[in-house]
Write a protein that holds these residues in place. Structure first.
Motif, short mmCIF file in Angstrom:
data_model
loop_
_atom_site.label_atom_id
_atom_site.label_comp_id
_atom_site.label_asym_id
_atom_site.label_seq_id
_atom_site.Cartn_x
_atom_site.Cartn_y
_atom_site.Cartn_z
N GLU A 1 0.87 -1.27 0.05
CA GLU A 1 -0.20 0.09 -0.06
C GLU A 1 0.89 1.13 -0.10
O GLU A 1 0.64 2.20 -0.84
CB GLU A 1 -1.14 -0.04 1.18
CG GLU A 1 -2.05 -0.94 1.27
CD GLU A 1 -2.98 -0.87 2.44
OE1 GLU A 1 -2.79 -0.42 3.36
OE2 GLU A 1 -4.09 -1.58 2.32
N ARG A 2 1.91 1.17 0.97
CA ARG A 2 2.84 2.45 0.75
C ARG A 2 3.44 2.63 -0.57
O ARG A 2 3.35 3.58 -0.83
CB ARG A 2 3.79 2.19 1.96
CG ARG A 2 3.39 2.39 3.45
CD ARG A 2 4.63 2.61 4.28
NE ARG A 2 5.43 1.44 4.25
CZ ARG A 2 5.12 0.44 5.08
NH1 ARG A 2 4.08 0.42 5.77
NH2 ARG A 2 6.07 -0.78 5.22
N GLU A 3 3.94 1.61 -1.22
CA GLU A 3 4.37 1.65 -2.45
C GLU A 3 3.47 2.30 -3.51
O GLU A 3 4.01 3.11 -4.27
CB GLU A 3 5.13 0.37 -2.69
CG GLU A 3 5.94 0.24 -4.09
CD GLU A 3 4.98 0.16 -5.24
OE1 GLU A 3 5.36 0.75 -6.48
OE2 GLU A 3 4.19 -0.52 -5.18
N LEU A 4 2.31 1.70 -3.50
CA LEU A 4 1.32 2.09 -4.49
C LEU A 4 0.85 3.47 -4.35
O LEU A 4 0.62 4.20 -5.37
CB LEU A 4 0.28 1.23 -4.30
CG LEU A 4 0.54 -0.08 -5.06
CD1 LEU A 4 -0.69 -1.18 -4.59
CD2 LEU A 4 0.92 -0.19 -6.35
N ARG A 5 0.83 3.92 -3.31
CA ARG A 5 0.39 5.48 -2.82
C ARG A 5 1.58 6.40 -3.34
O ARG A 5 1.08 7.53 -3.74
CB ARG A 5 0.49 5.72 -1.29
CG ARG A 5 -0.97 5.10 -0.82
CD ARG A 5 -1.11 5.84 0.69
NE ARG A 5 -0.10 5.54 1.83
CZ ARG A 5 -0.20 4.39 2.40
NH1 ARG A 5 -1.24 3.73 2.52
NH2 ARG A 5 0.69 4.23 3.14
N GLU A 6 2.78 5.85 -3.82
CA GLU A 6 3.82 6.76 -4.13
C GLU A 6 3.86 6.49 -5.75
O GLU A 6 4.67 7.19 -6.09
CB GLU A 6 5.02 6.62 -3.40
CG GLU A 6 4.74 7.29 -2.01
CD GLU A 6 5.95 6.96 -1.20
OE1 GLU A 6 6.99 6.90 -1.70
OE2 GLU A 6 5.98 7.18 -0.06
N SER B 1 3.87 6.13 -9.92
CA SER B 1 3.11 7.00 -10.93
C SER B 1 3.77 6.48 -12.09
O SER B 1 5.07 5.93 -12.03
CB SER B 1 3.45 8.61 -10.78
OG SER B 1 4.87 8.79 -10.93
N GLY C 1 -1.22 9.23 -11.35
CA GLY C 1 -0.85 8.83 -10.03
C GLY C 1 -1.32 7.43 -9.67
O GLY C 1 -2.15 6.54 -10.44
N PRO C 2 -1.35 7.31 -8.38
CA PRO C 2 -1.31 5.94 -7.86
C PRO C 2 -2.83 5.37 -7.83
O PRO C 2 -3.01 4.21 -7.92
CB PRO C 2 -1.17 6.10 -6.41
CG PRO C 2 -1.28 7.40 -5.95
CD PRO C 2 -0.96 8.23 -7.29
N GLN C 3 -3.61 6.11 -8.46
CA GLN C 3 -5.18 5.52 -8.34
C GLN C 3 -5.66 5.82 -9.89
O GLN C 3 -6.90 5.75 -10.20
CB GLN C 3 -6.26 6.54 -7.45
CG GLN C 3 -6.05 6.06 -6.09
CD GLN C 3 -6.65 6.77 -5.18
OE1 GLN C 3 -7.48 7.94 -5.50
NE2 GLN C 3 -7.11 6.17 -3.95
N VAL D 1 -0.53 -2.30 -10.35
CA VAL D 1 -1.44 -2.70 -9.19
C VAL D 1 -1.65 -4.11 -9.23
O VAL D 1 -1.58 -4.74 -8.00
CB VAL D 1 -2.70 -1.83 -9.23
CG1 VAL D 1 -3.57 -2.26 -7.87
CG2 VAL D 1 -2.33 -0.28 -8.92
#
Length: 153
Positions: free
Chosen positions: A27-32, A34, A49-51, A91
């Motif tokens: 989760e931490r990696e995916l939040r950052e 791009s 970005g991450p989403q 993801v």
């Protein structure tokens, strides 16, 4: 011979703890994360970005000045769509270990995800199936474009 219940429970709890830590790291990696992709005409670079949200658009080398509005729109859509697909695949790859059953504790099944339903059918296509018009530029330094170099020989 069957392993004692306490030992199996201990293994399951240890694996659960490891899985929770791995999910938190992911989760931490995916939040950052791009991804940036360059359109096939090299006029636009889109960053998501991450989403999968559009985080940036760059119009390169003033090429947009010679483009019709429809051409420019097509370049933006191409680059942003390809960048979003790259992020979606990232993801999927990051979450893949959590979808598989436990090798140590057979009772811990992985969870099933319908990636096509979540991200759309393009996410399941092989990279070879993608149009050859979009190019991932996540690893290309920005200075190469500034100098007119794309890192390809």
């Amino acid at each position: 011979m069957t392993e004692p219940l306490e030992k199996r429970l201990e293994k399951a709890m240890a694996e659960l703890h490891e899985a929770q830590e791995a999910v938190a790291r992911t989760e931490r990696e995916l939040r950052e994360a791009s991804f940036a992709v360059l359109s096939s005409d090299r006029a636009v670079r889109a960053t998501v970005g991450p989403q999968g949200e559009l985080a940036g658009i760059e119009f390169l080398d003033n090429k947009y000045r010679d483009m019709s509005p429809q051409e420019l729109a097509a370049s933006v859509l191409e680059a942003s769509s390809a960048a979003r697909t790259k992020m979606n695949r990232h993801v999927m790859k990051a979450m893949a270990p959590f979808t598989e059953p436990s090798s140590n504790v057979p009772e811990l099944k992985g969870f099933e995800l319908d990636w096509e339903r979540i991200f759309g059918p393009e996410v399941l296509r092989d990279d070879d199936d993608e149009t050859a018009t979009a190019r991932d530029t996540a690893a290309t330094p920005g200075w190469r474009d500034a100098l007119g170099e794309d890192g390809e020989d």
